[in-house]
Design an enzyme around this catalytic site. Sequence first.
Site, PDB file in Angstrom:
ATOM      1  N   LYS A 167     -12.443  13.411  47.829  1.00 36.97           N
ATOM      2  CA  LYS A 167     -13.891  13.412  47.611  1.00 36.97           C
ATOM      3  C   LYS A 167     -14.281  14.776  47.057  1.00 36.97           C
ATOM      4  O   LYS A 167     -14.189  15.794  47.741  1.00 36.97           O
ATOM      5  CB  LYS A 167     -14.628  13.140  48.920  1.00 36.97           C
ATOM      6  CG  LYS A 167     -16.132  13.033  48.730  1.00 36.97           C
ATOM      7  CD  LYS A 167     -16.808  12.667  50.041  1.00 36.97           C
ATOM      8  CE  LYS A 167     -18.298  12.527  49.874  1.00 36.97           C
ATOM      9  NZ  LYS A 167     -18.953  12.252  51.164  1.00 36.97           N
ATOM     10  N   ARG A 183     -28.281  11.114  47.521  1.00 34.39           N
ATOM     11  CA  ARG A 183     -28.776  12.034  48.561  1.00 34.39           C
ATOM     12  C   ARG A 183     -30.269  11.925  48.719  1.00 34.39           C
ATOM     13  O   ARG A 183     -30.791  12.034  49.820  1.00 34.39           O
ATOM     14  CB  ARG A 183     -28.379  13.459  48.212  1.00 34.39           C
ATOM     15  CG  ARG A 183     -26.921  13.621  48.502  1.00 34.39           C
ATOM     16  CD  ARG A 183     -26.517  15.047  48.554  1.00 34.39           C
ATOM     17  NE  ARG A 183     -25.077  15.080  48.598  1.00 34.39           N
ATOM     18  CZ  ARG A 183     -24.342  16.076  48.164  1.00 34.39           C
ATOM     19  NH1 ARG A 183     -24.939  17.143  47.669  1.00 34.39           N
ATOM     20  NH2 ARG A 183     -23.047  16.014  48.250  1.00 34.39           N
ATOM     21  N   LYS A 228     -13.474   9.704  44.821  1.00 37.29           N
ATOM     22  CA  LYS A 228     -14.929   9.726  44.632  1.00 37.29           C
ATOM     23  C   LYS A 228     -15.344  11.070  44.057  1.00 37.29           C
ATOM     24  O   LYS A 228     -14.928  12.087  44.609  1.00 37.29           O
ATOM     25  CB  LYS A 228     -15.596   9.489  45.993  1.00 37.29           C
ATOM     26  CG  LYS A 228     -17.111   9.446  45.941  1.00 37.29           C
ATOM     27  CD  LYS A 228     -17.687   9.185  47.324  1.00 37.29           C
ATOM     28  CE  LYS A 228     -19.204   9.124  47.241  1.00 37.29           C
ATOM     29  NZ  LYS A 228     -19.833   8.892  48.536  1.00 37.29           N
TER      30      LYS A 228
HETATM   31 ZN   LIG Z   1     -21.485  13.072  54.758  1.00 34.17          ZN
END
Ligand SMILES: [Zn+2]
Length: 276
Positions: A146, A156, A199
Amino acid sequence: MPGIHQQSADQIVEECREVEALGIPGVILFGLPESKDPRGASSLSAQGVVQRAIEGIRKAHLKLLVITDVCLCEYTDHGHCGVIEDGEVSNDATLPILAQQALSHARAGADIVAPSDMMDGRVAAIRKTLDEHKLQDVAIFAYAAKYCSGFYGPFREAAESAPQFGDRRGYQMDPANAREALKEVALDLEEGADMVMVKPALAYLDMIRRVREIFNVPVGGYNVSGEYAMVKAAARNGWLDEQRVALEILTAIQRAGADIVLTYHAKDAARWLKAC
Ligand SMILES: [Zn+2]
């Protein structure tokens, strides 16, 4: 994000009916609690939004694989993926909380738990806890590679989980580093991960390919919010053909070696492919 909405635990069951009817094999759930605190306590509650959503989906007897995101950032008031001690994210203090969160998801009926926090040792901690509670059949889908990416921006905002101070560079990976990702994958598999995620996907297709070639486990490619938003915004401006470009990107992620593709385009893509 256009076309993407937060849903209640009840609404999600209806959403999942639609998803199943489209032939999509699974869903991944992210929780947004009513209240946040420094330790993400609400993430462990059997009455939590994710836990209730899983139970609802299970009661509806849908043929869907239910995956849950395991992390603290949606549940902490500071927005970090772990608990804070002396002004820093404390890796070891976070592990038992993640393990309990995974356990509560598994108890509610999750098929797969997907730790996305990137703390060291979390896969082993989760596996041990699940096994101790006779939940050996619940699989772990580790976000092994990630990267610390600008492509997470829209999520977010949607999940209200932007860090309130500092950033996640301390625990997410440097985009320039390929070998560290391979090391992380190897470690997660040693700790008991059943499948691994790369990711984001689009700017990291080489990593999907490398992980696929080196490790003999299912690999997921996560087509993240920023990748989705770029296509949507360009299509809205008449600059790109949304269907053509989205399917081209999803094809590329699969061609790179992803066995599983996680994408916000899923419902559209399923409709487009049905119409083909
Ligand atoms: Zn997180």
